[in-house]
Motif scaffolding. Structure first.
Motif, short mmCIF file in Angstrom:
data_model
loop_
_atom_site.label_atom_id
_atom_site.label_comp_id
_atom_site.label_asym_id
_atom_site.label_seq_id
_atom_site.Cartn_x
_atom_site.Cartn_y
_atom_site.Cartn_z
N VAL A 75 0.82 -1.22 0.00
CA VAL A 75 0.00 0.00 0.00
C VAL A 75 0.85 1.26 0.00
CG1 VAL A 75 -1.73 1.30 1.27
CG2 VAL A 75 -1.92 -1.18 1.10
N PHE A 76 1.72 1.39 1.01
CA PHE A 76 2.46 2.64 1.18
C PHE A 76 3.63 2.79 0.22
CE2 PHE A 76 0.64 2.31 5.57
CZ PHE A 76 -0.17 3.42 5.45
N SER B 89 8.99 5.68 8.40
CA SER B 89 8.00 6.39 9.21
C SER B 89 7.38 7.56 8.46
CB SER B 89 8.67 6.90 10.50
OG SER B 89 9.67 7.86 10.20
N LEU B 90 8.01 8.00 7.37
CA LEU B 90 7.46 9.12 6.60
C LEU B 90 6.37 8.67 5.64
CD1 LEU B 90 10.81 10.89 5.66
CD2 LEU B 90 9.26 11.50 7.52
N TYR B 91 6.36 7.41 5.25
CA TYR B 91 5.45 6.94 4.20
C TYR B 91 3.97 7.13 4.54
CZ TYR B 91 9.04 4.96 1.17
OH TYR B 91 10.08 4.81 0.30
N PRO B 92 3.53 6.81 5.75
CA PRO B 92 2.09 7.05 6.04
C PRO B 92 1.69 8.50 5.90
CG PRO B 92 3.05 5.56 7.67
CD PRO B 92 4.19 6.09 6.85
N HIS B 93 2.61 9.43 6.22
CA HIS B 93 2.30 10.86 6.09
C HIS B 93 2.28 11.29 4.63
CE1 HIS B 93 2.73 11.27 10.44
NE2 HIS B 93 3.88 10.62 10.36
N LEU B 94 3.09 10.62 3.79
CA LEU B 94 3.16 10.97 2.38
C LEU B 94 2.08 10.29 1.55
CD1 LEU B 94 7.04 10.71 1.91
CD2 LEU B 94 5.68 12.79 2.19
N TYR B 95 1.33 9.40 2.15
CA TYR B 95 0.31 8.65 1.41
C TYR B 95 -0.86 9.53 0.98
CZ TYR B 95 -2.62 4.68 0.12
OH TYR B 95 -3.39 3.78 -0.58
#
Length: 236
Positions: A42-43, A129-135
């Motif tokens: 997903v991410f 840890s940045l990926y959920p925020h960039l999604y």
């Protein structure tokens, strides 16, 4: 059984191979072996696919508008004679060879952030840890939007107008070759086509975030150099 029904109803179904059987995985659009792979699907891959496909579609509209609009403008100065501004093989090879591989390479390798670049596991975790925020880019559909479509198509129309007008007024008078003969329409045609090839490749490079050897080879060797080689062979 309940899993299969839910997967079939979903827009995109994801199944997991488990001890209960493989029916869910067989009915899904994507199948994974463990829950932990869902994060990567997903991410990581999901986010990249949205970026790549959205920019591919926008660029495809752009490069074909830039290529076709000069032929429309040419109709106004040729008294609507149905004379094409480009030679037939150049028209056929534009999408088939000259501009196909660069955007294909971008659509395969484009990325803006990649935790796999770091060999240190701690740094990988920090980037992860940045990926959920960039999604949110895909959730809010921030790339493939009407304003972006207008920007890409509008820039294609504007640049095609510049290509046509500059070549039209620059070659307004008779063009004399080195042998002392007047050149014909096809010199202007090749000039315009060369400008288009250079512009679409430069635009692709400007809007790309990630480069590797294959990307650069597709742009400089399999697009621009291939075009110049074909022009040299066709003119000889």
């Amino acid at each position: 059984a309940n899993d299969v029904s839910m997967i079939l109803e979903a827009d995109i179904g994801i199944g997991i191979f488990g001890k209960e059987g493989v029916r869910a995985a067989q009915s899904a659009d994507y199948a994974i072996h463990k829950f932990k792979y869902l994060w990567t699907l997903v991410f990581y891959h999901g986010r990249y696919n949205y970026i790549r496909i959205s920019e591919l579609i926008l660029y495809f509209f752009y490069k074909n508008i830039l290529f076709t609009i000069p032929q429309l403008f040419f109709a106004f100065v040729s008294d609507y004679s149905a004379q094409t501004v480009f030679e037939d093989y150049y028209i056929s090879f534009y999408n088939l060879f000259f501009t196909a591989l660069p955007i294909g390479a971008k659509s395969l390798f484009e990325k803006d952030i990649d935790y796999r670049m770091h060999k240190d596991p701690d740094k990988q975790d920090d980037v992860k840890s940045l990926y959920p925020h960039l999604y949110y880019v895909g959730q809010r559909s921030l790339i493939f939007t009407i304003p972006n479509y207008v920007i890409w198509t509008g820039s294609g129309i504007l640049q095609s107008l510049m290509v046509f007008l500059v070549s039209h007024f620059a070659f307004d008078r008779a063009i004399i070759s080195g042998d002392g003969y007047n050149e014909d329409l096809w010199l202007v045609s090749i000039t315009r086509f060369t400008a288009i090839i250079v512009i679409v490749n430069m635009r692709l490079m400007v809007t790309s975030r990630w480069f590797n050897g294959f990307n650069l080879a597709c742009i400089f060797l399999l697009s621009m150099l291939l075009y110049y080689a074909y022009t040299w062979v066709a003119d000889s």
